[in-house]
Write a protein that holds these residues in place. Structure first.
Motif, mmCIF file in Angstrom:
data_model
loop_
_atom_site.group_PDB
_atom_site.id
_atom_site.type_symbol
_atom_site.label_atom_id
_atom_site.label_comp_id
_atom_site.label_asym_id
_atom_site.label_seq_id
_atom_site.Cartn_x
_atom_site.Cartn_y
_atom_site.Cartn_z
ATOM 1 N N LEU A 60 0.810 -1.211 0.000
ATOM 2 C CA LEU A 60 0.000 0.000 0.000
ATOM 3 C C LEU A 60 0.846 1.264 0.000
ATOM 4 C CD1 LEU A 60 -2.837 -0.965 2.517
ATOM 5 C CD2 LEU A 60 -2.953 -0.865 0.034
ATOM 6 N N LYS A 61 2.053 1.182 0.492
ATOM 7 C CA LYS A 61 2.910 2.363 0.581
ATOM 8 C C LYS A 61 3.823 2.445 -0.630
ATOM 9 C CE LYS A 61 3.026 2.385 5.638
ATOM 10 N NZ LYS A 61 3.900 2.315 6.829
ATOM 11 N N PRO A 62 3.928 3.619 -1.253
ATOM 12 C CA PRO A 62 4.826 3.745 -2.413
ATOM 13 C C PRO A 62 6.275 3.601 -1.992
ATOM 14 C CG PRO A 62 4.015 5.893 -1.725
ATOM 15 C CD PRO A 62 3.252 4.869 -0.926
ATOM 16 N N LEU A 63 7.048 3.004 -2.857
ATOM 17 C CA LEU A 63 8.468 2.851 -2.580
ATOM 18 C C LEU A 63 9.183 4.169 -2.803
ATOM 19 C CD1 LEU A 63 9.153 -0.579 -4.296
ATOM 20 C CD2 LEU A 63 8.773 -0.137 -1.877
ATOM 21 N N THR A 64 10.116 4.479 -1.973
ATOM 22 C CA THR A 64 10.888 5.714 -2.099
ATOM 23 C C THR A 64 12.361 5.380 -2.113
ATOM 24 O OG1 THR A 64 10.916 6.004 0.303
ATOM 25 C CG2 THR A 64 9.140 7.095 -0.916
ATOM 26 N N GLY A 65 13.161 6.366 -2.522
ATOM 27 C CA GLY A 65 14.599 6.186 -2.471
ATOM 28 C C GLY A 65 15.194 5.496 -3.666
ATOM 29 N N TYR A 66 14.513 5.585 -4.822
ATOM 30 C CA TYR A 66 15.109 5.007 -6.021
ATOM 31 C C TYR A 66 16.408 5.718 -6.357
ATOM 32 C CZ TYR A 66 10.864 2.366 -7.022
ATOM 33 O OH TYR A 66 9.817 1.489 -6.974
ATOM 34 N N GLY A 67 17.336 5.015 -6.921
ATOM 35 C CA GLY A 67 18.587 5.632 -7.345
ATOM 36 C C GLY A 67 19.555 5.816 -6.193
ATOM 37 N N SER A 68 20.644 6.472 -6.487
ATOM 38 C CA SER A 68 21.675 6.689 -5.494
ATOM 39 C C SER A 68 21.222 7.731 -4.480
ATOM 40 C CB SER A 68 22.970 7.177 -6.177
ATOM 41 O OG SER A 68 23.394 6.232 -7.135
ATOM 42 N N PRO A 69 21.620 7.588 -3.222
ATOM 43 C CA PRO A 69 21.262 8.589 -2.229
ATOM 44 C C PRO A 69 21.879 9.931 -2.577
ATOM 45 C CG PRO A 69 22.928 7.071 -1.380
ATOM 46 C CD PRO A 69 22.447 6.501 -2.676
ATOM 47 N N ARG A 70 21.206 11.000 -2.180
ATOM 48 C CA ARG A 70 21.676 12.344 -2.501
ATOM 49 C C ARG A 70 23.015 12.607 -1.815
ATOM 50 N NH1 ARG A 70 18.183 17.925 -1.635
ATOM 51 N NH2 ARG A 70 19.669 19.330 -2.630
ATOM 52 N N ALA A 71 23.952 13.072 -2.582
ATOM 53 C CA ALA A 71 25.283 13.320 -2.039
ATOM 54 C C ALA A 71 25.261 14.514 -1.097
ATOM 55 C CB ALA A 71 26.271 13.574 -3.173
ATOM 56 N N VAL A 72 25.946 14.378 0.006
ATOM 57 C CA VAL A 72 26.050 15.467 0.962
ATOM 58 C C VAL A 72 27.236 16.346 0.568
ATOM 59 C CG1 VAL A 72 26.426 16.067 3.376
ATOM 60 C CG2 VAL A 72 25.098 14.025 2.782
ATOM 61 N N PRO A 73 26.996 17.649 0.375
ATOM 62 C CA PRO A 73 28.095 18.513 -0.042
ATOM 63 C C PRO A 73 29.253 18.471 0.945
ATOM 64 C CG PRO A 73 25.993 19.645 -0.253
ATOM 65 C CD PRO A 73 25.733 18.371 0.481
ATOM 66 N N VAL A 74 30.450 18.419 0.419
ATOM 67 C CA VAL A 74 31.643 18.413 1.257
ATOM 68 C C VAL A 74 31.996 19.848 1.620
ATOM 69 C CG1 VAL A 74 34.077 17.782 1.377
ATOM 70 C CG2 VAL A 74 32.463 16.319 0.150
ATOM 71 N N ARG A 75 32.211 20.095 2.882
ATOM 72 C CA ARG A 75 32.535 21.449 3.319
ATOM 73 C C ARG A 75 33.921 21.837 2.800
ATOM 74 N NH1 ARG A 75 32.154 23.027 9.585
ATOM 75 N NH2 ARG A 75 29.963 22.575 9.103
ATOM 76 N N PRO A 76 34.015 22.971 2.135
ATOM 77 C CA PRO A 76 35.319 23.395 1.618
ATOM 78 C C PRO A 76 36.253 23.787 2.758
ATOM 79 C CG PRO A 76 33.699 25.133 1.290
ATOM 80 C CD PRO A 76 32.944 23.926 1.779
ATOM 81 N N PRO A 77 37.545 23.837 2.489
ATOM 82 C CA PRO A 77 38.492 24.229 3.539
ATOM 83 C C PRO A 77 38.356 25.698 3.889
ATOM 84 C CG PRO A 77 39.599 24.083 1.422
ATOM 85 C CD PRO A 77 38.214 23.550 1.204
ATOM 86 N N VAL A 78 38.737 26.036 5.105
ATOM 87 C CA VAL A 78 38.747 27.437 5.523
ATOM 88 C C VAL A 78 40.036 28.059 5.002
ATOM 89 C CG1 VAL A 78 38.739 29.025 7.474
ATOM 90 C CG2 VAL A 78 37.392 26.919 7.581
ATOM 91 N N ARG A 79 39.898 29.006 4.112
ATOM 92 C CA ARG A 79 41.067 29.626 3.489
ATOM 93 C C ARG A 79 41.484 30.880 4.242
ATOM 94 N NH1 ARG A 79 42.041 26.987 -1.189
ATOM 95 N NH2 ARG A 79 40.309 25.839 -2.138
#
Length: 278
Positions: A60-79
């Motif tokens: 009864l419940k639709p399936l979710t999460g098809y495909g690759s999980p959303r990438a979490v942005p990598v925090r850039p270095p503190v310049r």
């Protein structure tokens, strides 16, 4: 006689096994005293009645999460200082426009860029972006990159850390709503950077980008002077600073129409930078 008894017993065992199998499949086994499974009573004549299957919650419940999980942005270095140039193959340059968007000048700049199929960067101020969201939507549609130039264009070196965060974060929120994604680049107004700006920018997922060639178009030196400054400073990896708001930018619009085709004819590739990580 014994043979008849054996056949009768065998039939009884088979009937009982069939009843147990049907009951087990229907999921109706119960637990009696002592936690021992108790078998249901044998059916009285005829084939065992089928129990209606209950609808499965899984179905009864639709399936979710098809495909690759959303990438979490990598925090850039503190310049400790902003990026001044970009890397790229051949004679690559980047055009940037600050302080907008302004409906008096930004559409003309976008028209010229579209005519020559060139992408550029727009470092927008939050209050301007909030008032002219349709221009950010157009930038997204035409492949331009939108960066964070704070909300009200203040001198960051005179602000508290809390105020700097508000200036940056509020602008990123508006950009995400109007452009479709949060900015990956930021630029300090007046080029006045400090440690807090670098740290907070990195926390918000943005890299600091300055410039290599300053046209000083905000001083309205004349379109010809702006053109000369861009062409004299042209070189691989150069980042050019122009403005599309903050005053009369008609000279900036006129200058772009002149130097852009010349740069292209000279073999320069005008594009937008790419982050090494996202």
């Amino acid at each position: 006689m014994k043979k008849v008894q054996l056949l009768t017993r065998r039939r009884a065992l088979l009937a009982g096994a069939a009843a147990v199998g049907a009951a087990g499949t229907a999921g109706v086994l119960t637990t009696g005293p002592g936690d021992e499974p108790a078998l249901p009573a044998a059916p009285v004549g005829g084939p065992p009645a089928r129990r209606a299957h209950r609808p499965s919650a899984y179905r009864l419940k639709p399936l979710t999460g098809y495909g690759s999980p959303r990438a979490v942005p990598v925090r850039p270095p503190v310049r400790r200082e902003p990026l001044l140039r970009v890397s790229g193959r051949g004679r690559t340059m980047v055009l940037t426009f600050d302080d907008g968007p302004d409906p008096r000048y930004t559409p003309d700049i976008l028209d010229t860029l579209a005519e020559y199929e060139v992408r550029a960067m727009f470092f927008v101020c939050g209050e301007m972006a909030d008032a002219h969201r349709e221009l950010l939507a157009r930038m997204a549609d035409e492949g331009h990159v939108v960066g964070n130039h704070t909300w009200s264009h203040p001198l960051l070196t005179r602000l508290t850390r809390r105020r700097i965060r508000w200036e940056m974060e509020s602008t990123s929120d508006v950009i995400e709503e109007a452009y479709g994604e949060r900015p990956l680049w930021f630029r300090a107004p007046y080029g006045a950077w400090n440690r807090a700006a670098f740290q907070l920018g990195a926390e918000l997922g943005m890299e600091p980008l300055a410039w290599t060639v300053d046209t000083l178009d905000w001083t309205t030196p004349g379109a010809r002077t702006i053109v000369d400054r861009v062409e004299d400073g042209a070189a691989p990896g150069v980042v050019v600073l122009c403005h599309d708001a903050g005053g009369d930018r008609s000279q900036s619009v006129t200058a772009l129409r002149r130097y852009l085709p010349r740069l292209l004819d000279s073999g320069y590739h005008l594009t937008v930078p790419r982050r090494q990580y996202t």
